[in-house]
Motif scaffolding. Sequence first.
Motif, mmCIF file in Angstrom:
data_model
loop_
_atom_site.group_PDB
_atom_site.id
_atom_site.type_symbol
_atom_site.label_atom_id
_atom_site.label_comp_id
_atom_site.label_asym_id
_atom_site.label_seq_id
_atom_site.Cartn_x
_atom_site.Cartn_y
_atom_site.Cartn_z
ATOM 1 N N SER A 16 0.055 -4.534 20.813
ATOM 2 C CA SER A 16 1.142 -4.437 21.776
ATOM 3 C C SER A 16 0.800 -3.478 22.906
ATOM 4 O O SER A 16 1.099 -3.736 24.078
ATOM 5 N N CYS A 55 12.732 -11.621 24.738
ATOM 6 C CA CYS A 55 11.511 -11.221 25.434
ATOM 7 C C CYS A 55 11.756 -11.028 26.930
ATOM 8 O O CYS A 55 11.280 -10.059 27.537
ATOM 9 N N GLU A 79 6.040 -11.387 31.197
ATOM 10 C CA GLU A 79 5.990 -11.410 29.739
ATOM 11 C C GLU A 79 4.873 -12.321 29.252
ATOM 12 O O GLU A 79 4.197 -12.010 28.262
ATOM 13 N N MET A 83 2.088 -11.096 26.758
ATOM 14 C CA MET A 83 1.988 -11.772 25.466
ATOM 15 C C MET A 83 0.586 -12.323 25.236
ATOM 16 O O MET A 83 0.028 -12.201 24.137
ATOM 17 N N GLN A 87 -1.841 -11.191 22.191
ATOM 18 C CA GLN A 87 -2.333 -12.137 21.194
ATOM 19 C C GLN A 87 -3.855 -12.118 21.102
ATOM 20 O O GLN A 87 -4.410 -12.285 20.020
ATOM 21 N N TYR A 120 6.161 -18.314 15.958
ATOM 22 C CA TYR A 120 5.413 -17.149 16.434
ATOM 23 C C TYR A 120 4.689 -16.455 15.281
ATOM 24 O O TYR A 120 3.501 -16.134 15.376
#
Length: 230
Positions: A16, A55, A79, A83, A87, A120
């Motif tokens: 993150s 989100c 976002e 993201m 990932q 997810y």
Amino acid sequence: MCLDVDDTLLDGQRASRQGLRELVGTDRAWPVWERTTDDYYARFVNDELDFDTMCVQRTKAFFAAFGERIDDIEAARRENIRMAAMQRAWSLFDDARPCLDWMRDSGLRLAVITNAPSVYQRKKIAAVGLADAFDVLVISGEVGVAKPDPQIFEAACEALGLRPGEVAHVGDRLDTDALGAARAGLHGIWLNRDHRAPATTEVPTIASLHELPELLVGDLPAVPVPELIP
């Protein structure tokens, strides 16, 4: 044996932080992102927001904290950048695979209990090579309840074909994982990787998954834990 995923098996915070760093170019905004995420993710878990809306609204709130007002379209664009970077950074803690291998070799049935949307979380589990590591996946987005609700722990035990007192659950959140499991009659175990306060004697505490095998072959406290039962 039941396990949490994020910040238990998978180093979610590192991933993150990498995602946020790629979006804003610095680590200095991390405390604001962390507080904003705690707020908005709780709303998702409590069914106040769906995951995609959460989100977008989280990203808008984060930038608003620095005086920048953006609309939903721009928030979604940013976002998506964050993201994708996060990932790419998904990875297991070094102690995760050896611990899982030991438990599997020991004949334990394994389950995941995680608070997340179904698609997810299944994507995440597969991305780090754990798609076939578990007998059961219990995901809040699929069962309709989230930790620390006793029902999600009970659902995992039922899927494993075991009574709660025959099952242990380990996770990085004291109340959500360890105490939540104990209140449901399981052996709750707190994975306190960062030696965060408060220390507790209510449930066993480990600092690494390397310590879990020794704990499991030793004498876990009897359950249910009397002081946790209303």
